[in-house]
Design an enzyme around this catalytic site. Structure first.
Site, mmCIF file in Angstrom:
data_model
loop_
_atom_site.group_PDB
_atom_site.id
_atom_site.type_symbol
_atom_site.label_atom_id
_atom_site.label_comp_id
_atom_site.label_asym_id
_atom_site.label_seq_id
_atom_site.Cartn_x
_atom_site.Cartn_y
_atom_site.Cartn_z
ATOM 1 N N ASP A 294 0.860 -1.180 0.000
ATOM 2 C CA ASP A 294 0.000 0.000 0.000
ATOM 3 C C ASP A 294 0.901 1.236 0.000
ATOM 4 O OD1 ASP A 294 -2.158 1.600 0.064
ATOM 5 O OD2 ASP A 294 -2.739 1.173 2.142
ATOM 6 N N ASN B 38 -3.055 12.851 -3.324
ATOM 7 C CA ASN B 38 -4.166 13.250 -4.186
ATOM 8 C C ASN B 38 -4.708 14.608 -3.771
ATOM 9 O OD1 ASN B 38 -4.282 11.152 -6.005
ATOM 10 N ND2 ASN B 38 -5.609 9.885 -4.703
ATOM 11 N N ASP C 217 -2.152 9.418 -9.997
ATOM 12 C CA ASP C 217 -2.129 8.323 -10.991
ATOM 13 C C ASP C 217 -0.704 8.052 -11.452
ATOM 14 O OD1 ASP C 217 -4.835 8.096 -10.786
ATOM 15 O OD2 ASP C 217 -5.282 9.165 -12.657
ATOM 16 N N GLU D 110 -4.602 2.295 -4.478
ATOM 17 C CA GLU D 110 -3.157 2.387 -4.337
ATOM 18 C C GLU D 110 -2.554 1.100 -3.815
ATOM 19 O OE1 GLU D 110 -4.868 3.784 -0.401
ATOM 20 O OE2 GLU D 110 -5.410 3.757 -2.521
#
Length: 631
Positions: A499, A507, A516, A543
């Site tokens: 992760d 973000n 992204d 993610e």
């Protein structure tokens, strides 16, 4: 009608005419033979009669009976009405030359019990006991009739005869010189031998026809001929003498058994020979029903006296023969030529059998033995039916040959047409094959393209659109397959759950495009680090990433993931004009899958270790063996 058909009809009619003349000559010869022999014997005179209704008299009692107890019996009437009493007869033999051997004959072989005593001066010279209820071997003279040797004595001899039979009684008494009786017997045996030889020949020949042709009608005719011969043998006592000498029961019921079988087979033969069912099914069923009554009659004949049976049998015979005659004449009028011949044959035997029944019931008395007439009628019918059967079989065979010839011609025409059709078919087939080959080639190309497209589509369905690595759907299938292989091959399987740390902040701070790009960069690092074809990296979701490392123990997995963590930590991601540093946390589950473990046990362990890594400050790797020992 052509000349061949006319000649065939004339030849058949000549055969029938010659057959009729032959049978008429046979009847005349048999009758003349009997007439020449009957004058060489004496009929017993002055017979007296006594009835023992209680059946208690012995020969001593009878000898002691006064003369007025005896009633004179007309010598022309040697028959008595049916009763259940014991009948005694007495007569005296005189004027018998002692130079000759004399015989006493009772010319009726169907009596149940016969006892004979030759008495002189109230002393028994000799005695005999015979009859259908006794074995044939008890007869002192082996003959189908009851024959007794008369004691040679110059003095008059009184003869006492005791008889009992179930039904009407006949007692034709004859005195013979031995030489004359032997002559008469030899002539009678000649007639009998000729008749039964004919019946045997007919039966065997048609049995052979049945074996070679497998046609049931020949077997039915064989059974009919055998049964009518056995019926006549039973009537004349020849069956008891030669065939069933040790069965008194069969002797008493033979006439009923074989006569009913004869009529049953006769009607079934008629139905089959004339093929009545093809003309009218109801008439065919009627004939079969009439035939069935004679099977019932056979059963009834086992329980009733012979005269009672003969009375009922005669009535049923008349009705049955009338029905058969009507059916046969109807078929003849319908154009079935052999039905006329069958009617002639049936009529001859019917009248012969009718005459025999009248004689057996004492309604009519013939000068010659009635069974000679029945034998002649049976011989005539047997030969005529054999001729009819042969003609019918020949006509059927000729019809079959004609049909086969016609079918052969049709087949030849069909073969010519088939050859033409085959030529057309070959040309059409060649053209069709060429077109099929073209279409097949096109189809193969299309299928190949479709298969390639399908493979590409399947491949795309397993790829993550953002990163280009495998997606979650692929991971689920791959994980299940590797767990089963680990269980099967007993090899270590390691699963890694990763992760990106604080990805939400990335973000929120830099935007989703930068987020992204971070996900893509991590995916590229992970994909480049895996060298073995069996290892897979998948985007688990958002993610999160996962690694499947077959045949890898916990130590090897920890080393690999730690290397990846370090490389990602040292990599600055450039996206949209900004530089972003990220770290990852990873959890490793490792085990050899066991049968008693759930399939998701390793994945759950890896997920648990991922949370341990996050709870430990992130940017670190935690791993554990499924046994619970953490690294």
């Amino acid at each position: 009608m052509n000349n061949t058909s006319i000649g065939l009809v004339l030849s058949k009619n000549w055969l029938l005419l010659m057959l009729s003349i032959f049978c008429a000559m046979a009847i005349f010869a048999a009758t003349n033979l009997f007439e020449t022999t009957r004058v060489s014997h004496k009929q017993v005179q002055n017979i007296t009669h006594l009835v023992d209704s209680e059946k208690v008299f012995s020969i001593t009692d009878i000898i002691g009976q006064p003369n007025d107890s005896w009633q004179p019996l007309n010598h022309d009437l040697t028959t008595l009405e049916m009763s259940n009493s014991q009948h005694w007869f007495r007569f005296t033999l005189e004027d018998l030359s002692t130079a000759q051997i004399w015989l006493l004959e009772i010319d009726y072989p169907l009596l149940d019990e016969v006892k004979v005593w030759f008495v002189q001066h109230n002393e028994v010279l000799s005695e005999y006991a015979v009859g259908d209820t006794l074995a044939f071997s008890q007869r002192t003279i082996e003959h189908e009739n009851f024959v007794f040797a008369i004691p040679n004595n110059a003095q008059p001899i009184v003869v006492y005869i005791s008889t009992y039979t179930k039904g009407a009684m006949r007692l034709p008494l004859n005195i013979w010189q031995q030489n004359n009786y032997l002559e008469r017997t030899s002539k009678n045996n000649l007639v009998m031998g000729g008749f039964f030889g004919l019946m045997l020949a007919m039966g065997l020949s048609n049995l052979f026809f049945f074996i070679t042709t497998r046609s049931p009608i020949f077997l039915t005719y064989t059974g009919y001929v055998v049964c009518i011969a056995l019926t006549l043998a039973a009537i004349q006592g020849l069956g008891y003498r030669y065939i069933w000498p040790n069965s008194p029961w069969l002797q008493q019921h033979a006439i009923g058994i074989f006569a009913n079988l004869t009529l049953w087979l006769s009607i079934m033969f008629c139905d089959g020979l004339l093929n009545v069912n093809a003309f009218n099914t109801k008439l065919s069923r009627l004939l079969k029903s009439v035939a069935a009554t004679f099977i019932l009659g056979l059963i009834v004949s086992l329980f009733v006296p012979l005269p009672v049976f003969l009375t009922a049998f005669l009535a049923i015979l008349c009705i049955a023969e009338l029905i058969v005659l009507v059916v046969v004449i109807w078929l003849w009028l319908k154009g079935l030529r052999i039905a006329g011949y069958y009617a002639l044959a049936s009529a001859v035997l019917f009248f012969s059998g009718f005459a025999l029944s009248l004689d057996a019931l004492n309604i009519v008395e013939f000068n010659s033995p009635s069974y000679y007439l029945l034998m002649s009628g049976a011989a005539f019918e047997t030969v005529l039916l054999a001729l009819i059967l042969a003609v019918s079989h020949n006509e059927q065979r000729q019809a079959l040959i004609n049909t086969q010839s016609e079918l052969l011609n049709q087949e030849r025409q069909a073969q010519h047409a088939q050859k033409d059709l085959l030529l057309l078919q070959e040309n059409a087939t060649e053209e069709l094959e060429y077109k099929v080959q073209e279409r097949t080639l096109e189809l193969e190309i299309a299928l190949r393209e479709l298969s390639e497209t399908n493979r590409e589509l399947q491949e795309k369905n397993t790829l993550d659109a953002l990163t280009g690595i495998r997606n979650r759907s692929y991971f689920d299938k791959k994980y299940q397959a590797e767990v089963r292989r680990s269980r099967r091959e007993h090899t270590q399987l390691s699963v890694v759950m990763m992760d990106i740390d604080h990805f939400k902040k990335v973000n929120d701070q830099y935007g989703h495009l930068v987020g992204d790009q971070c996900i893509k960069s991590v995916a590229q690092v992970l994909q480049k680090a895996l060298k073995r074809p069996s290892d897979d990296v998948c985007r688990y979701g958002g993610e999160e990433f996962s690694l499947i490392l077959p045949s890898t123990d916990l130590e090897g997995a920890l080393a690999l993931v730690e290397k990846l963590r370090t490389e990602i930590e040292q990599t600055s991601i450039q996206a949209d004009g900004v530089s972003v540093d990220i770290t990852i946390s990873a959890g490793i589950g490792s085990a050899i899958a066991e049968l008693n473990q759930p399939e998701n046990a390793i994945l759950a362990l890896a997920d648990k270790q991922l949370y341990n890594a996050k709870n430990s400050g992130r940017n670190n790797v935690k791993g554990s063996q499924l046994s619970g020992v953490e690294q």
